[in-house]
Structure formats: C-alpha cells, structure tokens
Write an enzyme that holds these catalytic residues in place. Sequence first.
Site, PDB file in Angstrom:
ATOM      1  N   PHE A 120      -8.898  25.251  40.666  1.00  0.00           N
ATOM      2  CA  PHE A 120      -8.915  26.589  41.319  1.00  0.00           C
ATOM      3  C   PHE A 120      -9.837  27.454  40.887  1.00  0.00           C
ATOM      4  CE2 PHE A 120      -6.987  31.122  41.459  1.00  0.00           C
ATOM      5  CZ  PHE A 120      -7.229  31.147  42.521  1.00  0.00           C
TER       6      PHE A 120
ATOM      7  N   HIS B  66      -9.060  21.679  46.258  1.00  0.00           N
ATOM      8  CA  HIS B  66      -8.546  21.949  44.898  1.00  0.00           C
ATOM      9  C   HIS B  66      -7.315  22.189  44.733  1.00  0.00           C
ATOM     10  CE1 HIS B  66      -7.604  26.153  45.302  1.00  0.00           C
ATOM     11  NE2 HIS B  66      -8.491  26.439  46.254  1.00  0.00           N
ATOM     12  N   CYS B  67      -6.482  22.146  43.556  1.00  0.00           N
ATOM     13  CA  CYS B  67      -5.269  22.653  43.432  1.00  0.00           C
ATOM     14  C   CYS B  67      -5.524  23.416  42.132  1.00  0.00           C
ATOM     15  CB  CYS B  67      -4.282  21.414  43.106  1.00  0.00           C
ATOM     16  SG  CYS B  67      -4.767  20.272  41.784  1.00  0.00           S
ATOM     17  N   ASN B  68      -4.506  23.931  41.124  1.00  0.00           N
ATOM     18  CA  ASN B  68      -4.741  24.619  40.137  1.00  0.00           C
ATOM     19  C   ASN B  68      -5.594  24.089  39.120  1.00  0.00           C
ATOM     20  OD1 ASN B  68      -4.478  26.805  38.491  1.00  0.00           O
ATOM     21  ND2 ASN B  68      -2.091  26.687  38.155  1.00  0.00           N
TER      22      ASN B  68
END
Length: 229
Positions: free
Chosen positions: A43, A119-121
Amino acid sequence: MNPPPLSQDRIKEIVQGPGDVEWRYEMRRECQEILPGLLLGPFVASKSLQTLQDHRITHIVCIRDAKEAFSVKPRFPEHFQYMVLDVEDNEEQNLIRLFPGAKNFIDNAIASGGRVLVHCNGGISLSPAFVVMFVMQYYQMSWEEALHTVQNRRYCISPNGGFLTQIKEYEAIYRASNAVAAYPSVQRSVARRKRTDEDDEDDDEREDGRKRPLVKEESMEVDPNAMET
C-alpha cells in the site's frame, strides 16, 4: 487476453526472471514489475504520486481487509482508475470467486496500453495471490511456475496456506475453462466435415442414378404347348 502457449524453454526463462537484481530488505516497500504492464507492491507504494507516475501507472487494484478501509483506500482517484476489493485477509477468504473481476479489470487496462499496480497492505500474501493466479493464466503455466515467477521478482511474497490452496485449485479451473472454450470449435469443425461427407455421398448417389442404364423388362413368352393347370 493471453499470449499463445509458450515453449518450456521460454517458460523457464520467464520463471527465472532477471538475474541482475539483488534483493534488498527495503525493496519490500517498493513495487516490482511482474509481467509487462503488471506491477505488484504494498500500500505504501500506492501513496506516492511521484512513484506511481515514475512507473507510468494508469490503473490500480486496491485489495484490502474490510477493517482497513479507513486507511487503505484510493488516494488519487483524479489521476488513476481504481478497482477496490474488500476481503478478509485470512485463510477462509474465497479469492477464486473474486478473481474474474480483477482479471477482467487488469486485462482491459493492459489491452488499452495501461499499466496496473496491484497492492494490498503489505504486498506479501493477499495481493500476491491474485497476481500469481493472473500470471498462471496469462502464461498458461502451472501454479508452481507462476508462484516462482512472482517470487523471483518480488522475493518477499508468501501467500498464506488457504490462499496457496486456492492458487493450486485455480490451475485446474483455468485449464478446464480453456478446454471448454476450445471444444466448440473442434465440434463445429467435425460437424462441418460430417455434413460435407454426407453431401458428397448424396451427390454420388444422384450421379449414379443418372448414369445407371435403364433395364427394359422382357415380356413373358407363353409356351403354347405348356399344360394348363
């Protein structure tokens, strides 16, 4: 949108990835290009407008746990086209059900000349699972090959056990889908050949009928000396 099937030698080259990249711990906070037009990262990489512009990003897939929605969210909707997926970052989350929508978004972006950041975190488990499935189907390779392809470009990825199981399951799903997509054309081709063969047979029969000489029935001669009964 997938390229034509690749040779095993070409697949090995793709899996191996660039050999001149020395992985450093701080690269976990950056994004990496996995295949042309598709990047994977955390992220934090999506929070920097300069970084996104440097990578010529046009589309962003933001995958987040629902509990992270207050912080993990689109930051520059006026600059990029976003797709947001709210999921649960645990082993029970069904990713296969959500993947077709994400794949369609990525396909359309790349087809139009765009570049996509997924994306993720942390960019470690959740978003890499989506990217591994995409790479698997894009290159028509096995799940192990796809996983190593992504790992050899973003070394820190580690999908959790549940996601890894779904990645394995997706190989059978996409291969079956490809087989079904190819079957109707084969079936139509066989049907056309069958109809053509039957038409040829009918033509031959009609031609034989025209060529067959007429047989004149001989009249029955009565023997006057024959005994009547």
